[in-house]
Scaffold this active site. Structure first.
Site, short mmCIF file in Angstrom:
data_model
loop_
_atom_site.label_atom_id
_atom_site.label_comp_id
_atom_site.label_asym_id
_atom_site.label_seq_id
_atom_site.Cartn_x
_atom_site.Cartn_y
_atom_site.Cartn_z
CB CYS A 127 -0.89 -0.03 1.24
SG CYS A 127 -1.99 1.35 1.33
CB CYS A 147 -3.04 -2.91 6.79
SG CYS A 147 -4.50 -2.69 5.83
CG ASP A 206 -19.59 -13.20 18.38
OD1 ASP A 206 -18.60 -12.59 18.80
OD2 ASP A 206 -19.88 -13.28 17.17
CB CYS A 261 -13.40 -9.38 18.06
SG CYS A 261 -14.47 -8.31 19.01
C1 LIG Z 1 -19.44 -9.31 17.84
S1 LIG Z 1 -21.09 -8.88 17.55
C2 LIG Z 1 -21.83 -10.44 17.36
C3 LIG Z 1 -22.21 -10.71 16.00
C4 LIG Z 1 -22.87 -12.00 15.61
N1 LIG Z 1 -22.55 -13.13 16.43
C5 LIG Z 1 -22.51 -12.26 14.15
O1 LIG Z 1 -21.67 -13.12 13.88
O2 LIG Z 1 -23.03 -11.56 13.29
C6 LIG Z 1 -21.60 -8.40 19.15
C7 LIG Z 1 -23.09 -8.13 19.27
O3 LIG Z 1 -23.38 -7.81 20.62
C8 LIG Z 1 -24.49 -6.95 20.63
N2 LIG Z 1 -24.56 -6.32 21.97
C9 LIG Z 1 -23.71 -5.43 22.51
N3 LIG Z 1 -24.09 -5.11 23.77
C10 LIG Z 1 -25.22 -5.84 24.02
C11 LIG Z 1 -26.08 -5.94 25.14
N4 LIG Z 1 -25.86 -5.25 26.24
N5 LIG Z 1 -27.13 -6.78 25.06
C12 LIG Z 1 -27.36 -7.50 23.94
N6 LIG Z 1 -26.57 -7.42 22.82
C13 LIG Z 1 -25.52 -6.61 22.88
C14 LIG Z 1 -24.21 -6.01 19.48
O4 LIG Z 1 -25.40 -5.41 19.04
C15 LIG Z 1 -23.60 -6.96 18.44
O5 LIG Z 1 -24.58 -7.42 17.55
#
Ligand SMILES: C[S@@+](CC[C@H](N)C(=O)[O-])C[C@H]1O[C@@H](n2cnc3c(N)ncnc32)[C@H](O)[C@@H]1O
Length: 466
Positions: free
Chosen positions: A75, A84, A397, A424
């Site tokens: 890049c 990156c 997740d 993550c």
């Molecule tokens: C890493 S993403 C998970 C994505 C999903 N597993 C996927 O693969 O598409 C984390 C998720 O946690 C949700 N989140 C964050 N804080 C939350 C809370 N207090 N209660 C419920 N969901 C929450 C976010 O909206 C987001 O969709």
């Protein structure tokens, strides 16, 4: 502390490894020094600019000898764009460093014995993997060597690291879909030609704020979302016409209006300017409709491998009840639904739950149910658990901050024998897993799926069993 590590001093150091987050790690008489933009194996002269209790921070003055793992970054913007930061490190070495970082977090910081990463899923395609990018417009461009281009008051690109007000004018980004480079160029050209002004985040004047691009990696459907500071879609006509001329099959062009000061690429209102308000992506045999503001995994190819890892860990026989906590748009739930008896997804974002529900209908899935709840409080002290059947396994997740303490403390009350924890952020994942081990689960297996080549980001999947 070593006498010679003092603020303002210069030292010659050998970089031993990369810390989580991407800084080089060196030691001087056993005192740890984190060095910005340095690679493992490099020998550098550094300037110590910060001393903290137990470590120092430094920047490189001169590279005395190159790292054996150094490669030429593809890049042109590498030295100024923070996107990156490990593009100049051989890919295999990037993976080795990520493994070491996770091991260090689990063994040294969290104190978990006998920890090993059983499986590492490399990315086959290390470039052009991103299916979504968010760029910012700015009237404060950042050019190398103070060079000013034809239009010194316009930039469309990515933030200079640690500078919220400066934007690198990106001409070509190698980790995004190739079409995105063409769209960046079209939008920039039309905005400058028609004097459509970028938003100024200091004075709050101006119109164009963000350009969000999305493309289905497996469907090739394309979405352009232009985020503006107020509602006047007729101003966008030259940009829209140019995009439609060059991409006649474009699926979706939308305009999100963000009148607030917060520098975010979603708005209070969305206007549909062309086609649908969503695009489709296909992972495995599931089709997902994704709207502009919905979360979706940004590396589709690796997302399939991530979901297959979750599937492998769950070892489903077809009669299980599964909870998908933090389900987002239900991508994991829908991927697995046909292999389960029932799957329940929970997320706090209304549009994500709406997308998940719509996507279950589109795919003819009748055994996945999605609920909009705030998991920080909804199951606190075991509340509401009895409204659902007892799950055999939990998929977790969470966002980078990990599982909120109220939710974490409730996990034993679900009486699930198995937990698959996708994360993550290995630091918060390890913190939460220490608690789960304390409550009787065993960490059985760990997989690292490289979702984000050339960046310090790490994705891990842990299997825990009672
Ligand atoms: C890493 S993403 C998970 C994505 C999903 N597993 C996927 O693969 O598409 C984390 C998720 O946690 C949700 N989140 C964050 N804080 C939350 C809370 N207090 N209660 C419920 N969901 C929450 C976010 O909206 C987001 O969709």
């Amino acid at each position: 502390m070593s006498q010679s590590v003092v603020k303002g001093s210069e030292l010659k150091l050998k970089i031993e490894s990369l810390a989580y987050g991407g800084k080089g790690v060196a030691r001087h008489q056993n005192f740890v020094i984190f060095v910005n933009n340095a690679l493992p194996g490099e020998y550098v002269l550094v300037f110590i600019y910060k001393i903290r209790s137990g470590y120092a921070e430094a920047r490189v003055i001169e590279t005395l000898s190159e790292s054996p793992y150094n490669v030429n970054p593809k890049c042109n913007h590498f030295s100024v764009c923070g996107g990156c930061s490990t593009q100049n490190l051989e890919y295999d070495e990037q993976i080795k460093q990520k493994i070491k970082q996770v091991e260090d977090i689990y063994i040294r910081q969290a104190g978990i014995d006998n920890f090993i990463i059983e499986n590492v899923v490399h990315a086959e395609n290390q470039y052009h993997y991103r299916n979504k990018m968010e760029f910012s417009f700015s009237n404060r461009p950042w050019y190398l060597d103070g060079e000013e281009k034809n239009n010194p008051k316009f930039a469309l690109g990515l933030h200079v690291p640690r500078r919220y007000d400066k934007i690198v004018d990106i001409e070509e980004c190698h980790i995004q879909d190739k079409d995105f480079n063409k769209i960046l160029d079209l939008v920039r050209t039309e905005a400058i030609k028609n004097e459509i002004k970028p938003y100024d985040n200091k004075t709050n004047n101006g119109y164009l704020r963000h350009l969000m691009l999305r493309k289905g990696y497996y469907t090739e459907e394309l979405m352009v979302n232009i985020v503006t500071s107020y509602e006047n879609p007729s101003k966008l006509k030259p940009i829209i016409n140019s995009i439609i001329n060059h991409f006649p099959n474009i699926q979706s062009i939308v305009n999100n209006i963000n009148t607030r000061k917060a520098d975010v690429a979603y708005g209070e209102k969305e206007i549909n300017l062309h086609g649908d308000s969503f695009i489709r992506e296909r992972l495995g045999d599931i089709t997902y409709e994704i709207s502009a503001n919905s979360f979706f995994q940004t590396n589709s190819e690796q997302a399939v491998k991530l979901f297959e890892t979750v599937q492998h860990y769950l070892d489903l026989k077809g009669d299980e009840i599964i909870f998908d906590l933090f389900c987002g748009t239900g991508s994991i739930s829908l991927f697995l639904a046909k292999l389960t008896k029932e799957i329940y997804g929970f997320d706090v974002i209304k549009s994500a739950i709406e997308d998940a529900t719509r996507n279950s209908v589109i795919n003819g899935i009748g055994n996945a149910k999605f609920h909009k709840v705030n998991l920080d409080t909804y199951f606190k002290k075991g509340r509401n658990i009895e409204d659902y059947p007892t799950p055999d396994a939990l998929i977790i997740d969470p966002p980078r901050s990990g599982v909120h303490k109220n939710m974490l403390k409730s996990l034993p009350k679900f009486k699930a024998n198995k937990i698959v924890y996708v994360s993550c952020n290995p630091t918060t994942q390890a913190r939460d897993i220490v608690r789960l081990i304390h409550w009787g689960w065993k960490l059985q297996s760990m997989t690292l799926v490289d979702m984000f080549p050339h960046t310090p980001h790490i994705e891990t999947v842990a299997l825990l069993k009672k």
